[in-house]
Each structure stands twice: as C-alpha cells, then as structure tokens.
Write a protein that holds these residues in place. Structure first.
Motif, PDB file in Angstrom:
ATOM      1  N   TRP A  90       0.131   3.399   9.868  1.00 30.73           N
ATOM      2  CA  TRP A  90       1.501   3.359  10.375  1.00 30.73           C
ATOM      3  C   TRP A  90       2.048   1.958  10.147  1.00 30.73           C
ATOM      4  N   VAL A  91       3.359   1.786  10.233  1.00 32.55           N
ATOM      5  CA  VAL A  91       3.956   0.472  10.017  1.00 32.55           C
ATOM      6  C   VAL A  91       5.217   0.328  10.860  1.00 32.55           C
ATOM      7  N   LYS A  92       5.395  -0.861  11.393  1.00 31.13           N
ATOM      8  CA  LYS A  92       6.638  -1.224  12.081  1.00 31.13           C
ATOM      9  C   LYS A  92       7.105  -2.529  11.461  1.00 31.13           C
ATOM     10  N   THR A  93       8.354  -2.548  10.972  1.00 34.34           N
ATOM     11  CA  THR A  93       8.833  -3.736  10.265  1.00 34.34           C
ATOM     12  C   THR A  93      10.268  -4.067  10.657  1.00 34.34           C
ATOM     13  N   SER A 121       7.180   5.768   1.887  1.00 36.88           N
ATOM     14  CA  SER A 121       6.474   6.693   0.994  1.00 36.88           C
ATOM     15  C   SER A 121       4.982   6.385   0.899  1.00 36.88           C
ATOM     16  N   MET A 122       4.562   5.188   1.333  1.00 44.88           N
ATOM     17  CA  MET A 122       3.170   4.782   1.250  1.00 44.88           C
ATOM     18  C   MET A 122       2.390   5.020   2.542  1.00 44.88           C
ATOM     19  N   VAL A 123       3.098   5.234   3.649  1.00 46.14           N
ATOM     20  CA  VAL A 123       2.451   5.356   4.945  1.00 46.14           C
ATOM     21  C   VAL A 123       1.571   6.603   5.002  1.00 46.14           C
ATOM     22  N   GLY A 124       0.335   6.416   5.485  1.00 46.06           N
ATOM     23  CA  GLY A 124      -0.589   7.530   5.644  1.00 46.06           C
ATOM     24  C   GLY A 124      -1.228   8.003   4.363  1.00 46.06           C
ATOM     25  N   LYS A 125      -1.017   7.270   3.261  1.00 47.42           N
ATOM     26  CA  LYS A 125      -1.565   7.690   1.975  1.00 47.42           C
ATOM     27  C   LYS A 125      -2.558   6.654   1.457  1.00 47.42           C
ATOM     28  N   LYS A 126      -3.624   7.118   0.834  1.00 44.36           N
ATOM     29  CA  LYS A 126      -4.593   6.224   0.209  1.00 44.36           C
ATOM     30  C   LYS A 126      -3.956   5.621  -1.038  1.00 44.36           C
TER      31      LYS A 126
END
Length: 293
Positions: A90-93, A121-126
């Motif tokens: 996850w990300v918070k920015t 689009s990158m969150v939660g993906k390898k």
C-alpha cells in the motif's frame, strides 16, 4: 605494587585484551534466505527541492509512506535464491509542486488523480523477480512491470551488497555502479561510474552497523550531466542481523547541489531522508499471499 594496584592493572589488562580480541574478530556477512519466507519493510521517504532560475524560486517537496516486501521463491544448495519483490503493498503520498498540493492513499480505494495513476497501477503487484546470491549479487533479473531499459537501474537497490570475504570492525568493501546519462543535444548516452563504499562501524549483540557513502568516479565538467545525478549520491547507515541474515533497518540521506545547469543562472538543491525498517513479527513462511492492510 599494592594489592589494589595489581587488581586495577589486571582489570585494565583484561578489558584491553577483550577489546583487542573484538577488534581482530572477523564476521561473515551473508543473507540467509529461507524458501517461502516473506520479509516486509515499513518505508518512509521525504524529498525536498530548492530550485532557483534567474530571480524565480520554487520549493517543491513530497513525502511517502508504504510497505514493501520480498518473497523467497526458492533457494539452492549454494545459497542462490529466487526472490519476487513487491515495491508497495500500500502507499500514502503527498506532493507539493507549482504551488499545488495533492494526496493519494491506496487504502482509501478511491480513484487516483492522473498524477498518481502510474503509482496506483503498481500497488499490490510484484515488480521484480531476481536470482540473487547470499552476498546480494544479482545473477539474473526480470522486470514484471517496468520497461526493459529500466531493469539495470532497478537491480541496483534490491538488497545491500555484502562483502565476499569475512571482515573486521573497520573493514571496507566497495560496489561499482554504472549509470547511463543523456548527453545534451541528442539521443546519445554516456555511462558514468559511481562507487558505493561500505564500512563496518561496530558489531553489538549480533547486529552489524554499516555506513555507506557514494562517490562519483567519472570526472564531470557539465552541469547538465551533474543534474541527472542529483538523486544518485546517497549515504547512510544499515543495521544487519548476522544470525538471521537480514537487513533490519536502512537510513539514507542526501544533500546535493548543482549550479548553472540549462540556460542562464540556475541552482538546484536536493535533500532526502529515506528509511526502511523491518516489520517485527512479519517474517512469515508458507504459500499464503501477503494481504494489503
């Protein structure tokens, strides 16, 4: 010599002998990968710029919190492991630029603004699959999200490079890094050599404290090349657990400046603080996927 003096001398001699023994002790730093293991880090980063062009000045900044992980897919008899890396569970920015502010938190399940669409689009993906040695050397790397031209750059920060041989406190080892820079006025590139230098400051309770600095080896006499390296000169401190074979924390800072780039009088200062901390209790084994928080 009095009895008291003899006892004091014996204590001092013993303490000195222990210190000398510790100074001469060698440590073998190795990653100890375990198949099925998932290693998770809490990541926090803040970037600040001061940009002056002529009489104009701007001070954009951004900060970001996230959790990243890597999963050990397999390990062979020589310690060579295949890892899959997820840059963001996850990300918070928060971004402030051109006087405008914007925020994004992937845990809110809201549609991101256009600015944050690539990040979302990158969150939660390898994003990477790598074959990596017990010293952190990349043998093979496969990008799962990025374009091929970015693979080498991604490989540089997978794991901290460890020394090939055992080292003492005060020991030094080096890692050479090549960065392609765009030459002004065309599509040609120039490879610039950087060197990361690692130094063991201390070992206490099985934790090695390692300092790191980056040095530019290729002479530069062009500010338009220097500006491309303004974010590429980190220094900092790494804590490494010798028994578990894990980086337990990493703190990196930068404070770099370039003047007279582009046309006319100009100056850019970049400062950064980046931290990664191993999440306690989150070293897991098994086939279950990491669930986003």
């Amino acid at each position: 010599m009095s009895r008291f003096s003899k006892i004091s001398f014996a204590i001092i001699f013993f303490a000195t002998s222990v210190a000398q023994a510790e100074d001469s002790k060698e440590y073998l730093l190795r990653y100890k990968f375990i198949e099925g293991q998932v290693i998770r880090y809490e990541v926090s980063s803040r970037d600040d710029y001061v940009i002056k062009i002529g009489m104009d000045e701007d001070t954009p900044f951004s900060y970001q919190d996230s959790v990243k992980n890597y999963r050990v897919i397999s390990v062979d008899q020589n310690g060579l492991a295949t890892l899959e890396l997820m840059n963001m569970e996850w990300v918070k920015t928060h971004v402030n630029q051109n006087g405008q502010q914007a925020e994004y938190d992937s845990r809110e399940n809201e549609e991101p603004e256009t600015l944050f669409a690539p990040l979302a689009s990158m969150v939660g993906k390898k994003h990477l699959r790598v074959d990596i040695s017990a010293t952190g050397d990349i043998v093979r790397i496969e990008t799962l999200l990025k374009k091929d031209k970015e693979v080498k750059e991604l490989a540089q920060d997978v794991l901290v490079k460890l020394p090939e041989e055992p080292v003492k406190v005060g020991g030094l080892w080096k890692e050479d890094v090549t960065v392609p820079l765009n030459l002004p006025g065309g599509s040609l590139k120039q490879n610039i050599k950087l060197q990361r230098r690692y130094f063991i400051q201390s070992v206490k309770d099985g934790i090695a404290k390692i300092s790191m600095k980056t040095k530019i080896l290729t002479p530069l006499n062009n500010a338009d090349l220097e500006i491309q390296l303004i974010r590429r000169q980190p220094e900092g401190t790494i804590l490494f657990d010798l028994e578990k074979g894990l980086v337990i924390s990493r703190e990196v800072t930068q404070n770099n400046q370039v003047v007279n780039f582009g046309q006319g009088a100009s100056q850019m200062t970049f400062t950064q603080k980046h931290t990664e901390k191993l999440l306690p209790g989150d070293i897991a084994t098994g086939e279950s996927e990491v669930i986003q928080k």
